[in-house]
Write a protein that holds these residues in place. Structure first.
Motif, PDB file in Angstrom:
ATOM      1  N   SER A   1       0.914  -1.427  -0.003  1.00 16.88           N
ATOM      2  CA  SER A   1      -0.129  -0.062   0.026  1.00 16.88           C
ATOM      3  C   SER A   1       0.860   1.418  -0.046  1.00 16.88           C
ATOM      4  CB  SER A   1      -0.942   0.101   1.273  1.00 16.88           C
ATOM      5  OG  SER A   1      -1.481  -1.270   1.484  1.00 16.88           O
ATOM      6  N   GLU A   2       0.335   2.124  -0.665  1.00 17.26           N
ATOM      7  CA  GLU A   2       0.972   3.713  -0.615  1.00 17.26           C
ATOM      8  C   GLU A   2       0.101   4.494   0.392  1.00 17.26           C
ATOM      9  OE1 GLU A   2       0.489   3.915  -4.659  1.00 17.26           O
ATOM     10  OE2 GLU A   2       2.323   2.836  -5.110  1.00 17.26           O
ATOM     11  N   LYS A   3      -1.165   4.084   0.689  1.00 17.00           N
ATOM     12  CA  LYS A   3      -2.088   4.739   1.712  1.00 17.00           C
ATOM     13  C   LYS A   3      -2.809   3.792   2.251  1.00 17.00           C
ATOM     14  CE  LYS A   3      -5.603   7.612   0.956  1.00 17.00           C
ATOM     15  NZ  LYS A   3      -6.195   8.857   0.565  1.00 17.00           N
ATOM     16  N   VAL A   4      -3.113   3.974   3.660  1.00 10.77           N
ATOM     17  CA  VAL A   4      -3.835   3.080   4.246  1.00 10.77           C
ATOM     18  C   VAL A   4      -4.926   3.783   5.088  1.00 10.77           C
ATOM     19  CG1 VAL A   4      -4.108   1.268   6.141  1.00 10.77           C
ATOM     20  CG2 VAL A   4      -2.025   1.443   4.644  1.00 10.77           C
ATOM     21  N   VAL A   5      -6.332   3.388   5.069  1.00  8.02           N
ATOM     22  CA  VAL A   5      -7.309   3.943   5.595  1.00  8.02           C
ATOM     23  C   VAL A   5      -7.807   3.084   6.631  1.00  8.02           C
ATOM     24  CG1 VAL A   5      -9.794   4.795   5.491  1.00  8.02           C
ATOM     25  CG2 VAL A   5      -8.063   5.241   3.336  1.00  8.02           C
ATOM     26  N   VAL A   6      -7.889   3.464   7.693  1.00  5.24           N
ATOM     27  CA  VAL A   6      -8.255   2.638   9.049  1.00  5.24           C
ATOM     28  C   VAL A   6      -9.553   3.050   9.488  1.00  5.24           C
ATOM     29  CG1 VAL A   6      -7.527   1.415  11.260  1.00  5.24           C
ATOM     30  CG2 VAL A   6      -5.867   2.655   9.911  1.00  5.24           C
ATOM     31  N   ILE A   7     -10.450   2.221   9.531  1.00  4.99           N
ATOM     32  CA  ILE A   7     -11.956   2.230  10.157  1.00  4.99           C
ATOM     33  C   ILE A   7     -12.205   1.327  11.424  1.00  4.99           C
ATOM     34  CG2 ILE A   7     -12.840   3.099   7.975  1.00  4.99           C
ATOM     35  CD1 ILE A   7     -14.315   0.859   7.643  1.00  4.99           C
ATOM     36  N   ASP A   8     -12.907   1.621  12.241  1.00  4.45           N
ATOM     37  CA  ASP A   8     -13.492   0.981  13.261  1.00  4.45           C
ATOM     38  C   ASP A   8     -14.734   1.472  13.575  1.00  4.45           C
ATOM     39  OD1 ASP A   8     -13.259  -0.819  15.098  1.00  4.45           O
ATOM     40  OD2 ASP A   8     -12.253   0.241  16.731  1.00  4.45           O
ATOM     41  N   TYR A   9     -15.801   0.495  13.805  1.00  3.84           N
ATOM     42  CA  TYR A   9     -17.101   0.907  14.026  1.00  3.84           C
ATOM     43  C   TYR A   9     -17.767   1.893  12.981  1.00  3.84           C
ATOM     44  CZ  TYR A   9     -16.537  -1.231  18.523  1.00  3.84           C
ATOM     45  OH  TYR A   9     -16.558  -2.376  19.580  1.00  3.84           O
ATOM     46  N   GLY A  10     -17.242   1.554  12.055  1.00  6.34           N
ATOM     47  CA  GLY A  10     -17.682   2.508  10.573  1.00  6.34           C
ATOM     48  C   GLY A  10     -17.218   3.652  10.613  1.00  6.34           C
ATOM     49  N   LYS A  11     -16.417   4.209  11.556  1.00  2.00           N
ATOM     50  CA  LYS A  11     -15.678   5.574  11.392  1.00  2.00           C
ATOM     51  C   LYS A  11     -14.137   5.376  10.982  1.00  2.00           C
ATOM     52  CE  LYS A  11     -18.025   8.400  14.737  1.00  2.00           C
ATOM     53  NZ  LYS A  11     -18.985   8.022  15.599  1.00  2.00           N
ATOM     54  N   LYS A  12     -13.771   6.501  10.233  1.00  2.00           N
ATOM     55  CA  LYS A  12     -12.292   6.586  10.169  1.00  2.00           C
ATOM     56  C   LYS A  12     -11.509   6.800  11.510  1.00  2.00           C
ATOM     57  CE  LYS A  12     -10.341   9.748   7.333  1.00  2.00           C
ATOM     58  NZ  LYS A  12     -10.327  10.609   6.233  1.00  2.00           N
ATOM     59  N   ILE A  13     -10.568   6.012  11.578  1.00  2.00           N
ATOM     60  CA  ILE A  13      -9.808   6.594  12.790  1.00  2.00           C
ATOM     61  C   ILE A  13      -8.224   6.975  12.306  1.00  2.00           C
ATOM     62  CG2 ILE A  13     -11.081   5.167  14.352  1.00  2.00           C
ATOM     63  CD1 ILE A  13      -9.125   3.109  14.143  1.00  2.00           C
ATOM     64  N   ALA A  14      -7.926   6.500  11.233  1.00  2.00           N
ATOM     65  CA  ALA A  14      -6.720   7.061  10.732  1.00  2.00           C
ATOM     66  C   ALA A  14      -6.510   6.922   9.372  1.00  2.00           C
ATOM     67  CB  ALA A  14      -5.614   6.178  11.348  1.00  2.00           C
ATOM     68  N   GLU A  15      -5.549   7.747   8.614  1.00  2.00           N
ATOM     69  CA  GLU A  15      -5.355   7.629   7.311  1.00  2.00           C
ATOM     70  C   GLU A  15      -4.073   8.084   7.128  1.00  2.00           C
ATOM     71  OE1 GLU A  15      -8.195   9.809   5.175  1.00  2.00           O
ATOM     72  OE2 GLU A  15      -7.244   9.785   3.200  1.00  2.00           O
ATOM     73  N   GLY A  16      -3.218   7.549   6.078  1.00  2.00           N
ATOM     74  CA  GLY A  16      -1.802   7.959   5.913  1.00  2.00           C
ATOM     75  C   GLY A  16      -0.846   6.920   5.335  1.00  2.00           C
ATOM     76  N   GLY A  17       0.279   7.239   5.241  1.00  3.39           N
ATOM     77  CA  GLY A  17       1.017   6.366   4.904  1.00  3.39           C
ATOM     78  C   GLY A  17       1.490   4.972   5.929  1.00  3.39           C
ATOM     79  N   CYS A  18       1.946   3.928   5.379  1.00  2.62           N
ATOM     80  CA  CYS A  18       2.038   2.771   6.445  1.00  2.62           C
ATOM     81  C   CYS A  18       2.810   3.098   7.763  1.00  2.62           C
ATOM     82  CB  CYS A  18       2.796   1.662   5.476  1.00  2.62           C
ATOM     83  SG  CYS A  18       1.940   0.986   4.002  1.00  2.62           S
ATOM     84  N   ALA A  19       3.863   3.668   7.563  1.00  2.00           N
ATOM     85  CA  ALA A  19       4.466   3.948   8.960  1.00  2.00           C
ATOM     86  C   ALA A  19       3.726   4.762   9.792  1.00  2.00           C
ATOM     87  CB  ALA A  19       5.950   4.343   8.613  1.00  2.00           C
ATOM     88  N   GLU A  20       3.051   5.796   9.308  1.00  5.64           N
ATOM     89  CA  GLU A  20       2.343   6.714   9.995  1.00  5.64           C
ATOM     90  C   GLU A  20       1.243   6.212  10.686  1.00  5.64           C
ATOM     91  OE1 GLU A  20      -0.170  10.511   8.599  1.00  5.64           O
ATOM     92  OE2 GLU A  20       1.314   9.758   7.245  1.00  5.64           O
ATOM     93  N   VAL A  21       0.271   5.218   9.953  1.00  3.16           N
ATOM     94  CA  VAL A  21      -0.660   4.553  10.397  1.00  3.16           C
ATOM     95  C   VAL A  21      -0.267   3.505  11.601  1.00  3.16           C
ATOM     96  CG1 VAL A  21      -2.524   2.888   9.967  1.00  3.16           C
ATOM     97  CG2 VAL A  21      -2.254   4.981   8.394  1.00  3.16           C
ATOM     98  N   GLN A  22       0.816   2.806  11.406  1.00  2.00           N
ATOM     99  CA  GLN A  22       1.354   1.726  12.151  1.00  2.00           C
ATOM    100  C   GLN A  22       1.498   2.423  13.602  1.00  2.00           C
ATOM    101  OE1 GLN A  22       4.314   0.002   9.664  1.00  2.00           O
ATOM    102  NE2 GLN A  22       3.433  -1.776  10.475  1.00  2.00           N
ATOM    103  N   SER A  23       2.097   3.662  13.826  1.00  2.00           N
ATOM    104  CA  SER A  23       2.376   4.214  15.005  1.00  2.00           C
ATOM    105  C   SER A  23       1.224   5.173  15.532  1.00  2.00           C
ATOM    106  CB  SER A  23       3.642   4.942  14.678  1.00  2.00           C
ATOM    107  OG  SER A  23       3.289   6.065  13.706  1.00  2.00           O
TER     108      SER A  23
END
Lengths: 333, 304, 258
Positions: free
Chosen positions: C219-241
């Motif tokens: 991935s070049e970008k990752v969108v993370v959702i939980d309970y239907g809400k976005k909780i994070a978005e960004g590059g892999c390293a950024e999201v992982q931390s």
């Protein structure tokens, strides 16, 4: 059953009935063999009137009619996977339209065919369109109800259809100045229709549209995701299937010169469906076998009279339990 | 007859017609609910039930008479015998196909229908049989209209059967098992429920109710014949779908409503009795198109 | 430039908000992943995008046009294809017939053409055949083209699905858990395939995946959702931390992420 998974190696090993079946299937997998057998059958069909009695011709004419009907329903049930328990209705619309146009309005038979087919399509769309989104078993009952409605309408609209006693005095058509009034004439006509229906089914099945029918049958959602408009595709199967029945109905009216609502009752629809299932849904050769079996069965069992339908019911149950895929099913490898 | 009379008369007609539809619809609905089979032969089960009741009554008439005592005894006998017939059919024809494609089992049901229909046709040489009882036409009079005691008793008997069924479904362990199987058959197997036994029981109850309707129809109309099951089979299915198929109170409600709509519908001069069946089928199509889950069915969320 | 723009997307089942004012973009030519714990609503997002669910509010713009009210087949025709989380092949048909389904919306011959077998119809059939074979060759299972789809091993059935989606000639390809049920080798080949689809066919890729290793690799970008809400978005390293992401996964991310 066990015969379903015959790979090449299994074919060689199996003996007995299953082995014979596998070898037959392998034989017919070759396109040239199929065409050769088909051509031989047509040739034999053309020669029958020289030797057969009128009784034989009558029975065979009926089975050709049934082949057309079965191939039509096969498009709907076999290819598109839509259950239809009221298929005889379209046969009825074709026959009644031709009958009314030729007898009441004095039209030429050949000119009556296009409007008769148009009526068939209109009725098909009226019945088919609202029900396309229904679950399969609901569809079954709605088509059944709709089929009965057509028959009851035919019975009740006395001025137009002659009511329960039916329509009489339908004109015999003529072809190149020859009035078609012999059973042998209709034998040839229905033979031609059956051949045409086989031909059309084969071409449709192996086309873009035919594949779309099968995609929708196998998995509607996946088909939709692949960009297939399932409503349009189902409707096209409905219409083309009904056209087979409508066309058969036109010639049936001409052959009988009299038609009544009872010819098109629920039992007729069921018989066509049963022929389709017994023959092996989705397989053209299966339709020919199923249609022949369905017409010949009552003739062979004439002796047992009214008991034959009872035996027939039993055969149906036993067949579904032990060989649900039909006599000559689709795709074995 | 003035409008009031017509309405009262039609209410009485609706109740009795609706009772028959509802009893047959229950069998459809229960079987559909539990194994998702549209039991095509159910209308013929009703017909066979009527004939068994007829035979029982002609045998019992010497001992119990042709009044309510004889009729009740025949009705119960017919319910039991037809119930077992339903179980037998389920065991021989449907059970081997439980995991087969839906079309196979539907065709089997048609085969069963043909079998029952033609057996009775052969046995009766296709004749009508007069269902003779000694009930007479006494009843209550309201002005110009007359409601016989027979009608009243039949409607009450139907109500009694429905109450019994509701208690059975809601209060007994078997009723609970039926409801559980209709939700998830495999989970029930894992939980140790004897699924086959419960399915057999469902067929028994459904067939017995159809038999009750068949005998009552015989008593009410005074004659029975081998093709009496076909149209009512279709109508009862309509009723079951109307109420929400698989839902027990839905089948009852659907039956009564269909009976009412038909009774009043045919009073409208532009419909008339000969268009009665067209009216019902047209109604069925409308329901399925606009409210496919029925009156009491919950709307499913459209999902993949 | 964004090929897909999702804005305030909301989907309710009964009273439950499965997707809650979700917004994100997928850039043209990118490889974007949608991740989140089980039941976060990922597949529901896919179903909204492809028209299988009708969202209650918000907007979805694909190639600068709103596709909110379109039916699934129309969306596919506009160039968005998908695969399914659970295999949804046409089981009674051969591999190549399966793949030909993708060409349906790119071709137009009907019943008349089929009956008369016109020149145009034959040309079109040849084209369908060619494209289908090309797609099968691309995913590497051309040699199985005449087998029944249901008789292939699981990994190959997945590939039939990918070929089928490619045959719709998409601009954007949605993969719903493409690695589910694949073994290590097959996953490596999947990563390679995803990259080749983007490089060689210039198709934008949007995927749902549970395998964090795979997600982080492609991935070049990752969108993370939980309970239907976005909780994070960004590059892999950024999201992982991102602490919110770690919280949502309850530390699971630790073992998967390395």
């Amino acid at each position: 059953m066990a015969a379903n998974d015959g790979s090449g190696a299994a074919v060689a090993r199996r003996t007995g009935l299953a082995g014979v079946e596998d070898r037959l299937a392998a034989f017919f997998d070759d396109r040239r063999h199929r065409y050769a057998v088909f051509a031989a059958l047509i040739l034999a069909g053309l020669l029958v009137p020289r030797v057969g009695s009128n009784y034989t011709l009558e029975i065979l004419t009926n089975s050709f009619l049934y082949i057309v009907l079965c191939l039509g329903l096969n498009i709907i049930v076999g290819y598109a996977g839509l259950l239809d328990l009221g298929f005889a209705a379209f046969f009825a619309v074709g026959a009644y339209s031709t009958g009314i146009l030729t007898s009441t309005f004095g039209w030429n038979f050949w000119l009556a065919i296009p409007p008769a087919l148009l009526f068939t399509v209109i009725v098909r769309v009226i019945i088919g369109a609202p029900t396309l989104r229904l679950r399969s078993d609901y569809l079954a009952i709605v088509t059944l109800g709709a089929g009965e409605m057509i028959r009851i309408i035919a019975r009740n609209m006395k001025d137009l259809t002659g009511g329960a006693s039916g329509l009489i005095g339908i004109q015999r058509p003529s072809l190149f100045g020859l009035e078609l009034n012999q059973i042998s004439h209709y034998y040839y006509i229905f033979l031609a229709l059956a051949v045409l229906a086989v031909f059309a089914s084969d071409r449709l099945e192996h086309s873009r549209l035919g594949r779309a029918w099968k995609y929708v049958r196998d998995d509607e959602d996946a088909a939709e995701a692949m960009g297939i408009d399932r409503v349009a595709v189902k409707l096209s199967a409905y219409i083309i299937g009904a056209l087979f029945a409508g066309l058969a109905g036109c010639f049936y009216a001409a052959k009988m010169t009299a038609i009544s609502p009872e010819t098109f009752q629920f039992m007729q629809s069921i018989m066509i469906l049963v022929a389709v299932v017994l023959g092996g849904m989705g397989k053209i050769a299966g339709m020919v076998v199923g249609a022949m079996a369905m017409v010949l069965f009552p003739e062979v069992f004439r002796e047992i009279g009214s008991m034959r339908m009872l035996v027939f019911g039993l055969i149906l149950i036993v067949m579904m339990i032990f060989r649900p895929q039909g006599i000559w099913p689709d795709r074995r490898h | 007859m003035d409008l009031f009379d017509i309405v009262t008369q039609q209410i009485a007609n609706s109740l009795i017609l609706g009772s028959f539809y509802a009893l047959v619809a229950l069998g459809y609905s229960m079987v559909y609910g539990i194994i998702k089979l549209l039991n095509f032969a159910h209308g013929d089960i009703y017909m066979v039930g009527a004939f068994i009741g007829f035979t029982a009554l002609s045998l019992l008439v010497g001992f119990l008479g042709d009044g309510w005592l004889g009729i009740s005894a025949s009705l119960i006998l017919s319910m039991i015998a037809t119930g077992f017939l339903g179980v037998g059919i389920q065991r021989l024809a449907y059970r081997p196909l439980l995991s087969a494609p839906r079309l196979s089992i539907l065709i089997t049901a048609m085969g069963v229908s043909l079998l029952l229909f033609n057996t009775v046709m052969a046995a009766t040489i296709g004749e009508y049989k007069a269902f003779e009882t000694g009930l007479g036409f006494e009843g209550l009079d309201f002005g110009n209209i007359h409601i016989s005691y027979t009608q009243i008793v039949l409607v009450l008997a139907t109500a009694l059967l429905m109450v019994a069924l509701t208690l059975f479904i809601n209060k007994t362990i078997y009723g609970k098992a039926m409801r559980a199987i209709s939700i998830d058959m495999d989970a029930c197997r894992l939980m140790g429920i004897d699924v086959n036994k419960v399915i057999a029981l469902t067929f028994f109850v459904g067939s017995a109710l159809a038999a009750a309707a068949g005998v009552m129809a015989g008593v009410y109309y005074g004659s029975i014949h081998f093709f009496m099951g076909f149209i009512i089979g279709l109508k009862a299915f309509t009723a079951a779908v109307f109420g929400g198929i698989g839902i027990i109170p839905g089948a009852m409600l659907g039956g009564l409503l269909l009976g009412t709509l038909e009774s009043f519908g045919t009073q409208l001069s532009w419909i008339g009795t000969e268009w009665k069946d067209v009216f019902s089928f047209g109604l069925l199509i409308l329901i399925l198109v606009f409210k496919p889950n029925g009156l009491m069915g919950r709307t499913e969320i459209e999902r993949m | 430039m964004a090929i897909l723009e999702v804005k305030d997307l909301t989907l309710r089942f009964g009273g439950l908000e499965v997707i809650d004012t979700l917004s994100f973009d997928v850039e043209e030519g990118g490889i974007v992943s949608l991740i989140g714990p089980n039941g976060a609503g990922k597949t529901s997002v896919f179903n909204c995008l492809t028209g299988f669910y009708r969202a209650n509010a918000g907007d979805i713009r694909f190639r600068n046009e709103s596709i909110m009210s379109l039916k699934p087949h129309k969306i596919t025709a506009r160039g968005m294809a998908r695969t399914f989380q659970n295999l949804r092949l046409f089981k009674q048909m051969t591999v190549i017939e399966n793949v030909k389904s993708g060409m349906h919306c790119r071709t137009r011959e009907g019943a008349l053409g089929a009956l008369l077998r016109s020149a145009g119809q034959r040309r079109e059939e040849a084209e369908i055949e060619r494209v289908a074979e090309e797609c099968l060759a691309f995913v590497g299972i051309l040699e199985h083209k005449d087998r029944l789809a249901r008789n292939l091993p699981y990994g190959d059935q997945r590939r039939v699905e990918w070929a089928r989606a490619l045959a719709t000639r998409p601009k954007l390809l949605l993969f719903d858990e493409p690695a589910a049920g694949l073994n290590y080798d097959e996953k490596e080949r999947l990563i390679d395939l995803i990259r080749r689809i983007r490089e060689e066919l210039s198709i934008t890729i949007f995927l749902i995946e549970h395998d964090m290793g795979l997600v982080m690799k492609v991935s070049e970008k990752v969108v993370v959702i939980d309970y239907g809400k976005k909780i994070a978005e960004g590059g892999c390293a950024e999201v992982q931390s991102n602490p919110k992401v770690i919280e949502a996964y309850l530390g699971k991310e630790d073992e998967d992420g390395n």
